[in-house]
Design an enzyme around this catalytic site. Sequence first.
Site, PDB file in Angstrom:
ATOM      1  N   ASP A   1       0.604  -0.908   0.319  1.00 29.17           N
ATOM      2  CA  ASP A   1       0.023   0.090   0.190  1.00 29.17           C
ATOM      3  C   ASP A   1       0.715   1.732  -0.073  1.00 29.17           C
ATOM      4  O   ASP A   1       0.692   2.284  -1.058  1.00 29.17           O
ATOM      5  CB  ASP A   1      -0.719   0.253   1.438  1.00 29.17           C
ATOM      6  CG  ASP A   1      -2.714   0.611   0.862  1.00 29.17           C
ATOM      7  OD1 ASP A   1      -2.403   0.493  -0.077  1.00 29.17           O
ATOM      8  OD2 ASP A   1      -2.854   0.518   1.375  1.00 29.17           O
TER       9      ASP A   1
ATOM     10  N   ASP B   1      -9.179  -3.157   1.444  1.00 26.57           N
ATOM     11  CA  ASP B   1      -8.750  -2.038   3.185  1.00 26.57           C
ATOM     12  C   ASP B   1      -9.283  -3.061   4.401  1.00 26.57           C
ATOM     13  O   ASP B   1      -9.713  -2.492   5.012  1.00 26.57           O
ATOM     14  CB  ASP B   1      -8.705  -0.661   2.803  1.00 26.57           C
ATOM     15  CG  ASP B   1      -7.578  -0.214   2.237  1.00 26.57           C
ATOM     16  OD1 ASP B   1      -6.554  -0.835   1.975  1.00 26.57           O
ATOM     17  OD2 ASP B   1      -8.104   0.907   1.360  1.00 26.57           O
TER      18      ASP B   1
END
Length: 535
Positions: free
Chosen positions: A384, A437
């Site tokens: 990420d 997420d």
Amino acid sequence: MDIKQGIYIAVFVLFLCPCSGSAGDIVHRDNNAPTRPGCENNFVLVKVATWVDNVEDIEYVGVGARFGPTLESQEKHANRTKLVLADPPDCCSTPKNKLTGEAILVHRGKCSFTTKANIAEEAGASAILIINNRTELFKMVCEANQTDVDIRIPALMLPQDAGATLENFIKNSSSVSVQLYSPRRPLVDVAEVFLWLMAVGTILLASYWSAWTAREAAIEQDKILKDGSEEFLNMEGVGSSGIMDINTTSAILFLVIASCFLVMLYKLMSFWFIEILVVLFCIGGVEGLQTCLVTLLSCFRWFQHAAESFVKVPFFGAVSYLTLAVCPFCITFAVIWAVFRRISFAWIGQDILGIALIITVLQIVRVPNLKVGTILLGCAFLYDIFWVFVSKWLFHESVMIVVARGDGSGEDGIPMLLKIPRMFDPWGGYSVIGFGDIILPGLLVAFSLRYDWLSKRNLRSGYFLWAMSAYGLGLLITYVALNLMDGHGQPALLYIVPFTLGTLLTLAKKRGELKILWTRGEPERPCPHIKHQLS
């Protein structure tokens, strides 16, 4: 591996691509553009409200310059000013028409932006609107060798199509007025609260479903163990039919494949590629919605017989009658969403399909122990950060943010997102969160509840309450960071992983159970007493 399981593995990889999205950048801090006194503004988006012959018309969006005064943030305090054309159009020399406080519309080119602004100010203009020679917006900076940057009228750039429209109105003898202001986003929008509740609620439901399934399988095994029969041996390794446990290799491989797919999305982003993603999302959404509905309906007595009666369907194998009854509804729902996904409330259908799919994936894909969970989330943490921040140095823009927004596709982002329209934001847009997420930390949260239930622990003495709270707090910190960064996209896992994984590791270490959670991942179970000799 059956067809359904293959679908979930495929979409699981797709989910790792989008990041926690943003509401859209309103303030652009550009460290590359030169700054000095008088030329140090942030690049802000500007609303340009227009009136044609005193009738309110379209509202355009421009971008403010590095130089000049800042604009009003509230519409009620912004002045409404008549707009006139520059003569000459480029405003590189003193205009022939006399100005008495009007805003002037000029073309880009032939001289610098600051030269145009200085000439317009000296001629009596109250603001300068520069038409770009392209449809997109351009950041207006000061030239390195220019010293006269004490400009006291606001300057902004309009996209080519907006400028051409206003220019045509004026050439056709229409009276055009403009009102310039740059409203700020609210610190917190209700959409972020609902999005937080959706993400936390989805993991909560998926975790309880996963734990319930694991406990039912354990109860069945315990019944067989009491008999000490050979039936246990026949069921061993099958117990959790359709469940896929992630191992260390696949945890790393998922992130490698997801990175390759993300780059492919970035390079091939276009209208037709988004259409392919929509089709894949619909297929996964139909499977997820169907699985959730069948599981829910089978809890009711009226549907139990249909759920337990099966018919053989070519290519799919044994399928329950309840699944056959629910499937047409799910397909119709997904098709309707795909066809009408550009209307204002289509986000509701996208969120329903997305939540159903996430819950089902968290039921089928599992983390067997804390070791695999640590490796998976650790890789996702680095993934990420790299694709949101580090990729800017390699690709000159954030690959993750570009893909999540669907730049260059003509679409409002890719479908692998949960999103809610920002309700009290003057700029509109959506608050979004990527499926990855939710799924990646959700795998660890679901693991903690399975462990608690199998070891017969209550909420206070278990790990689930801590893991669930840590995820919620990490996601909350993500939205705080998002608002502090003026809407710039943030990697949610940068905040969620340390909270969720760090909490579990610290608590397990403190309780002296880290070794059990790290390797076995489930409490000790009695070994079966085998009466029959294995051949």
